[in-house]
Design a protein around this motif. Structure first.
Motif, short mmCIF file in Angstrom:
data_model
loop_
_atom_site.label_atom_id
_atom_site.label_comp_id
_atom_site.label_asym_id
_atom_site.label_seq_id
_atom_site.Cartn_x
_atom_site.Cartn_y
_atom_site.Cartn_z
N LYS A 80 0.82 -1.22 0.00
CA LYS A 80 0.00 0.00 0.00
C LYS A 80 0.85 1.27 0.00
O LYS A 80 0.45 2.29 0.50
N SER A 81 2.05 1.19 -0.58
CA SER A 81 2.91 2.36 -0.75
C SER A 81 2.67 2.94 -2.13
O SER A 81 2.55 2.19 -3.11
N PRO A 115 -3.07 6.23 2.31
CA PRO A 115 -1.73 6.59 1.84
C PRO A 115 -1.69 7.94 1.12
O PRO A 115 -0.70 8.67 1.20
#
Length: 131
Positions: free
Chosen positions: A33-34, A79
């Motif tokens: 999830k970056s 994010p």
């Protein structure tokens, strides 16, 4: 009347106003999830900075991915809120949803210059059905 844009608005137009800003934050995420490419987030920064520097309270909304049936934690805009905060050098709160009483409370508690990112609009079937 000629077409206007955000830069046509001055502090007197914006101070204390609540601005709903549709952004394109549909960025690629890796398995952790970056964010792997923040180009779309960076494109929103000048507009958000202009609005907040003139006293507006900015509520950004966007979609991310194509959730199948309602909310999907893997497609949260969390994010994006973190990256927006880093780029703006200020806290960006992530709303728990894009509608509802919790969001209304967050909106009402905001101060001039605040930025709140509403959760993924596609978590609601009405968004994808254009309803």
């Amino acid at each position: 009347m000629s077409k206007r844009n955000v830069a046509d608005l001055v502090e007197a137009d914006l101070k204390g106003k609540k601005v709903l800003l549709r952004c394109d934050l549909n960025v690629p995420l890796d398995d952790a999830k970056s964010i792997t490419d923040d180009t779309r987030i960076r494109a929103s920064i000048p507009t958000i900075e202009y609005l907040t520097s003139n006293g507006a309270r900015v509520f950004a909304c966007s979609h991310l991915g194509r959730p199948k049936d309602g909310p999907d934690p893997a497609l949260s805009l969390g994010p994006c809120a973190v990256r927006l905060g880093e780029l703006l050098k200020k806290e960006v709160k992530l709303a728990p949803d894009c509608v509802g009483p919790e969001v209304a409370a967050l909106v009402n508690a905001s101060a001039d210059g605040d930025v709140v990112l509403l959760e993924n609009t596609r978590f609601h079937k009405e968004e994808t059905k254009n309803d």
